[in-house]
Design an enzyme around this catalytic site. Sequence first.
Site, PDB file in Angstrom:
ATOM      1  N   TYR A  64      33.017  33.924  42.718  1.00 46.84           N
ATOM      2  CA  TYR A  64      31.778  33.430  42.034  1.00 46.84           C
ATOM      3  C   TYR A  64      30.994  32.614  43.320  1.00 46.84           C
ATOM      4  CZ  TYR A  64      34.131  34.214  37.640  1.00 46.84           C
ATOM      5  OH  TYR A  64      34.561  34.554  36.477  1.00 46.84           O
ATOM      6  N   GLN A 120      43.012  42.095  36.685  1.00 49.11           N
ATOM      7  CA  GLN A 120      41.618  42.768  36.765  1.00 49.11           C
ATOM      8  C   GLN A 120      41.264  43.571  35.376  1.00 49.11           C
ATOM      9  OE1 GLN A 120      41.402  45.674  40.198  1.00 49.11           O
ATOM     10  NE2 GLN A 120      39.357  45.413  40.306  1.00 49.11           N
ATOM     11  N   ASP A 158      39.815  41.561  32.639  1.00 42.86           N
ATOM     12  CA  ASP A 158      38.488  40.604  33.006  1.00 42.86           C
ATOM     13  C   ASP A 158      37.502  40.874  32.186  1.00 42.86           C
ATOM     14  OD1 ASP A 158      36.504  39.240  34.366  1.00 42.86           O
ATOM     15  OD2 ASP A 158      37.073  39.994  36.200  1.00 42.86           O
TER      16      ASP A 158
END
Length: 375
Positions: free
Chosen positions: A229, A126, A129
């Site tokens: 996504y 994370q 990212d």
Amino acid sequence: MKIAVLKETAANEQRVAATPETVKKLLGLGASVAIESGAGAGARISDNDYVAAGATIASRSDVIGGAQMVLGVQGPAVADLPGITAGTIVAAILAPFNDRAKIESYAGAGLIGYAMEFMPRTTRAQSMDVLSSQSNLAGYKAVIDGAEAYGRAFPMMMTAAGTISAARLFVMGVGVAGLQAIATGRRLGALVSATDVRSATREQIESLGAKAIFVEKVAGIEGEGAGGYATEMSDEYKAAQAELVSSHIAKQDLVITTALIPGRPAPRLITDAQLASMRPGSVVVDLAVDSGGNVEGAVAGQIVERHGVKIIGHSNPASRMAPDASALYSRNLFNMINAFWDKEAKAAVWPADDDIVKGIKLTEGGKIVHERLLG
């Protein structure tokens, strides 16, 4: 381990892959950092700032020479990497679906290409990212740009001369950019609504105080994609969504579109007919314009007007906030390097079977190796 940081050469790119903060952190690990002269100018970082942090400033060829890793924002062409040797890692946003030839040239030169935008959407990754860190700023900037172009107040204002109604903001696509757009619009006092093909986002929309606009009772929704996504919708869902959105869009003052599907052109969300239904003076901001656009008639790098509606198509919106975008992007890179740092070797070690390494590595050993690019 020598780490090189390059000055960006792409049009409209003001970001840089390292800041004085991350230079100090890299030096603290035991790395050396060489930065191309002028690399930080677009992000308001001077060469002297880098020198004060402990970096070496040099020409591009001297920066690259002897480096084991080259950091960039947008992936440089092999021709722009003078003196680079086989086995060197190039970590940047490589956009392999848009520029396959560049990836093939990386393989041909024996480079190890790390596509930062392929970072897995996992808890461990994370902090690395880059899509999230940059999209967050893009969502904020979209509302600010839209508010400026709208030219009216966002919040409801009650005065002795009468009341000014709050602006109506509709966000289409509730990923990181969309959520930030919702939050920013709410902070500015707009009446915010939002939609997405992923049903799981309804709770997120409502938690930010916005109204969720969703198609109900339609089978065949395919919007729940891997890694958070969106994917393609069924034809039935597309038709139902178009009908719902058309009636809603006509009442909006500002619409922000953020929908992207990895590896494919951006889906069309707003048609010319829907634009024509909006009130003159309304504004649409298309954050997907660089990938083909969500809005019919949007032009990358331009603000155009159709049916009295302004369509904002700024390219590379995160770069328009280069100091903050660079700070976040460079931390993403540092967090990745730090996660694989070997203190004894004073170098990063990249296990071939690691999920992050497998997720971002596009080329190695003279070949394209990423499964999404094979076949």
